[in-house]
Design a protein around this motif. Structure first.
Motif, PDB file in Angstrom:
ATOM      1  N   PHE A   7       0.800  -1.218   0.000  1.00  9.63           N
ATOM      2  CA  PHE A   7       0.000   0.000   0.000  1.00  9.63           C
ATOM      3  C   PHE A   7       0.834   1.271   0.000  1.00  9.63           C
ATOM      4  O   PHE A   7       0.304   2.357  -0.208  1.00  9.63           O
ATOM      5  CB  PHE A   7      -1.015   0.021   1.154  1.00  9.63           C
ATOM      6  N   ALA A   8       2.140   1.166   0.208  1.00  8.93           N
ATOM      7  CA  ALA A   8       2.975   2.371   0.179  1.00  8.93           C
ATOM      8  C   ALA A   8       4.408   2.013  -0.197  1.00  8.93           C
ATOM      9  O   ALA A   8       4.914   0.953   0.180  1.00  8.93           O
ATOM     10  CB  ALA A   8       2.955   3.077   1.526  1.00  8.93           C
ATOM     11  N   LEU A   9       5.036   2.926  -0.938  1.00 11.45           N
ATOM     12  CA  LEU A   9       6.429   2.807  -1.343  1.00 11.45           C
ATOM     13  C   LEU A   9       7.056   4.185  -1.189  1.00 11.45           C
ATOM     14  O   LEU A   9       6.555   5.156  -1.752  1.00 11.45           O
ATOM     15  CB  LEU A   9       6.527   2.341  -2.802  1.00 11.45           C
ATOM     16  N   SER A  10       8.122   4.267  -0.405  1.00  6.26           N
ATOM     17  CA  SER A  10       8.769   5.567  -0.194  1.00  6.26           C
ATOM     18  C   SER A  10       9.820   5.810  -1.268  1.00  6.26           C
ATOM     19  O   SER A  10      10.248   4.888  -1.965  1.00  6.26           O
ATOM     20  CB  SER A  10       9.409   5.640   1.194  1.00  6.26           C
ATOM     21  N   SER A  11      10.252   7.037  -1.369  1.00  2.00           N
ATOM     22  CA  SER A  11      11.264   7.400  -2.362  1.00  2.00           C
ATOM     23  C   SER A  11      12.605   6.718  -2.091  1.00  2.00           C
ATOM     24  O   SER A  11      13.403   6.538  -3.006  1.00  2.00           O
ATOM     25  CB  SER A  11      11.442   8.918  -2.406  1.00  2.00           C
ATOM     26  N   ASN A  12      12.846   6.285  -0.850  1.00  2.00           N
ATOM     27  CA  ASN A  12      14.106   5.601  -0.539  1.00  2.00           C
ATOM     28  C   ASN A  12      14.013   4.088  -0.695  1.00  2.00           C
ATOM     29  O   ASN A  12      14.976   3.375  -0.444  1.00  2.00           O
ATOM     30  CB  ASN A  12      14.605   5.968   0.867  1.00  2.00           C
ATOM     31  N   GLY A  13      12.843   3.585  -1.092  1.00  2.00           N
ATOM     32  CA  GLY A  13      12.694   2.156  -1.348  1.00  2.00           C
ATOM     33  C   GLY A  13      12.033   1.355  -0.252  1.00  2.00           C
ATOM     34  O   GLY A  13      11.844   0.151  -0.397  1.00  2.00           O
ATOM     35  N   ASP A  14      11.687   1.991   0.873  1.00  2.00           N
ATOM     36  CA  ASP A  14      10.934   1.284   1.913  1.00  2.00           C
ATOM     37  C   ASP A  14       9.550   0.943   1.371  1.00  2.00           C
ATOM     38  O   ASP A  14       8.975   1.699   0.588  1.00  2.00           O
ATOM     39  CB  ASP A  14      10.772   2.158   3.159  1.00  2.00           C
ATOM     40  N   ARG A  15       9.016  -0.204   1.805  1.00  2.00           N
ATOM     41  CA  ARG A  15       7.699  -0.650   1.359  1.00  2.00           C
ATOM     42  C   ARG A  15       6.849  -1.042   2.553  1.00  2.00           C
ATOM     43  O   ARG A  15       7.364  -1.567   3.533  1.00  2.00           O
ATOM     44  CB  ARG A  15       7.826  -1.864   0.426  1.00  2.00           C
ATOM     45  N   TRP A  16       5.551  -0.799   2.438  1.00  2.00           N
ATOM     46  CA  TRP A  16       4.597  -1.170   3.471  1.00  2.00           C
ATOM     47  C   TRP A  16       3.524  -2.048   2.847  1.00  2.00           C
ATOM     48  O   TRP A  16       3.047  -1.783   1.740  1.00  2.00           O
ATOM     49  CB  TRP A  16       3.942   0.067   4.086  1.00  2.00           C
ATOM     50  N   TYR A  17       3.154  -3.093   3.573  1.00  2.00           N
ATOM     51  CA  TYR A  17       2.161  -4.054   3.106  1.00  2.00           C
ATOM     52  C   TYR A  17       1.099  -4.252   4.179  1.00  2.00           C
ATOM     53  O   TYR A  17       1.397  -4.244   5.362  1.00  2.00           O
ATOM     54  CB  TYR A  17       2.802  -5.422   2.848  1.00  2.00           C
ATOM     55  N   PRO A  57       2.959   9.580   5.189  1.00  2.00           N
ATOM     56  CA  PRO A  57       2.152   9.239   4.022  1.00  2.00           C
ATOM     57  C   PRO A  57       1.770   7.762   3.967  1.00  2.00           C
ATOM     58  O   PRO A  57       0.728   7.411   3.402  1.00  2.00           O
ATOM     59  CB  PRO A  57       3.022   9.633   2.832  1.00  2.00           C
ATOM     60  N   GLU A  58       2.564   6.902   4.579  1.00  2.00           N
ATOM     61  CA  GLU A  58       2.215   5.478   4.586  1.00  2.00           C
ATOM     62  C   GLU A  58       0.967   5.229   5.436  1.00  2.00           C
ATOM     63  O   GLU A  58       0.142   4.373   5.110  1.00  2.00           O
ATOM     64  CB  GLU A  58       3.383   4.602   5.047  1.00  2.00           C
ATOM     65  N   ARG A  59       0.794   5.987   6.494  1.00  2.00           N
ATOM     66  CA  ARG A  59      -0.424   5.874   7.306  1.00  2.00           C
ATOM     67  C   ARG A  59      -1.630   6.340   6.504  1.00  2.00           C
ATOM     68  O   ARG A  59      -2.678   5.698   6.499  1.00  2.00           O
ATOM     69  CB  ARG A  59      -0.278   6.702   8.580  1.00  2.00           C
ATOM     70  N   ASP A  60      -1.474   7.468   5.801  1.00  2.00           N
ATOM     71  CA  ASP A  60      -2.550   7.977   4.956  1.00  2.00           C
ATOM     72  C   ASP A  60      -2.909   6.969   3.860  1.00  2.00           C
ATOM     73  O   ASP A  60      -4.082   6.785   3.533  1.00  2.00           O
ATOM     74  CB  ASP A  60      -2.159   9.310   4.319  1.00  2.00           C
ATOM     75  N   LEU A  62      -2.580   3.691   4.010  1.00  2.00           N
ATOM     76  CA  LEU A  62      -3.306   2.575   4.614  1.00  2.00           C
ATOM     77  C   LEU A  62      -4.762   2.959   4.858  1.00  2.00           C
ATOM     78  O   LEU A  62      -5.674   2.187   4.546  1.00  2.00           O
ATOM     79  CB  LEU A  62      -2.648   2.137   5.927  1.00  2.00           C
ATOM     80  N   ILE A  63      -4.991   4.133   5.373  1.00  2.00           N
ATOM     81  CA  ILE A  63      -6.361   4.607   5.597  1.00  2.00           C
ATOM     82  C   ILE A  63      -7.131   4.622   4.276  1.00  2.00           C
ATOM     83  O   ILE A  63      -8.287   4.212   4.212  1.00  2.00           O
ATOM     84  CB  ILE A  63      -6.347   5.994   6.276  1.00  2.00           C
ATOM     85  N   ALA A  64      -6.467   5.056   3.212  1.00  2.00           N
ATOM     86  CA  ALA A  64      -7.121   5.123   1.901  1.00  2.00           C
ATOM     87  C   ALA A  64      -7.523   3.744   1.390  1.00  2.00           C
ATOM     88  O   ALA A  64      -8.640   3.566   0.895  1.00  2.00           O
ATOM     89  CB  ALA A  64      -6.215   5.825   0.896  1.00  2.00           C
ATOM     90  N   ILE A  65      -6.631   2.737   1.500  1.00  2.00           N
ATOM     91  CA  ILE A  65      -7.005   1.415   0.972  1.00  2.00           C
ATOM     92  C   ILE A  65      -8.023   0.710   1.850  1.00  2.00           C
ATOM     93  O   ILE A  65      -8.792  -0.111   1.365  1.00  2.00           O
ATOM     94  CB  ILE A  65      -5.803   0.487   0.699  1.00  2.00           C
ATOM     95  N   LEU A  66      -8.033   1.063   3.142  1.00  2.00           N
ATOM     96  CA  LEU A  66      -9.039   0.484   4.028  1.00  2.00           C
ATOM     97  C   LEU A  66     -10.400   1.146   3.823  1.00  2.00           C
ATOM     98  O   LEU A  66     -11.424   0.584   4.189  1.00  2.00           O
ATOM     99  CB  LEU A  66      -8.613   0.620   5.494  1.00  2.00           C
ATOM    100  N   GLY A  67     -10.389   2.347   3.241  1.00  2.00           N
ATOM    101  CA  GLY A  67     -11.630   3.057   2.994  1.00  2.00           C
ATOM    102  C   GLY A  67     -12.306   3.528   4.266  1.00  2.00           C
ATOM    103  O   GLY A  67     -13.526   3.478   4.376  1.00  2.00           O
ATOM    104  N   VAL A  68     -11.503   3.970   5.219  1.00  2.00           N
ATOM    105  CA  VAL A  68     -12.032   4.410   6.507  1.00  2.00           C
ATOM    106  C   VAL A  68     -11.515   5.808   6.820  1.00  2.00           C
ATOM    107  O   VAL A  68     -10.556   6.276   6.229  1.00  2.00           O
ATOM    108  CB  VAL A  68     -11.616   3.455   7.651  1.00  2.00           C
ATOM    109  N   LEU A  81      -9.629  -5.878   7.389  1.00  2.00           N
ATOM    110  CA  LEU A  81      -9.131  -6.986   6.580  1.00  2.00           C
ATOM    111  C   LEU A  81      -8.596  -6.451   5.260  1.00  2.00           C
ATOM    112  O   LEU A  81      -9.166  -5.521   4.705  1.00  2.00           O
ATOM    113  CB  LEU A  81     -10.260  -7.998   6.289  1.00  2.00           C
ATOM    114  N   PRO A  82      -7.531  -7.052   4.736  1.00  2.00           N
ATOM    115  CA  PRO A  82      -7.047  -6.620   3.428  1.00  2.00           C
ATOM    116  C   PRO A  82      -8.032  -7.023   2.346  1.00  2.00           C
ATOM    117  O   PRO A  82      -8.723  -8.026   2.463  1.00  2.00           O
ATOM    118  CB  PRO A  82      -5.718  -7.366   3.272  1.00  2.00           C
TER     119      PRO A  82
END
Length: 84
Positions: A7-17, A57-60, A62-68, A81-82
């Motif tokens: 759900f998120a990828l930072s400019s330095n290459g970190d990823r969040w799932y 932005p990774e928190r934002d 996650l909120i966006a994909i959860l739709g909450v 749930l994903p």
């Protein structure tokens, strides 16, 4: 086995799932640091991730994909749930 949705990828290459543990059926956030930082993986409960002091932005994302909205109480956050 785990089901992961990036759900998120930072400019330095970190990823969040967003993930779901198939055994416990609990959802979690998995942060994979970039290779230059050692590629460390850190797992957090969705509720803990949303309620942490980090408001990036990774928190934002996650909120966006959860739709909450980000004002849900802890009991509602615990049931996220994903999407498939």
């Amino acid at each position: 086995m785990e089901n992961l949705q990036e759900f998120a990828l930072s400019s330095n290459g970190d990823r969040w799932y967003l993930g779901k543990d198939e055994t416990s059926l609990r959802t979690f956030v998995l942060h994979k640091a970039n290779e230059a930082s050692g590629g460390t993986e850190t797992r957090s409960d969705v509720q803990a991730f949303l309620n942490s002091d980090s408001k990036g932005p990774e928190r934002d994302a996650l909120i966006a994909i959860l739709g909450v909205s980000d004002d849900k109480d802890a009991s509602e956050q615990d049931s996220y749930l994903p999407s498939s």
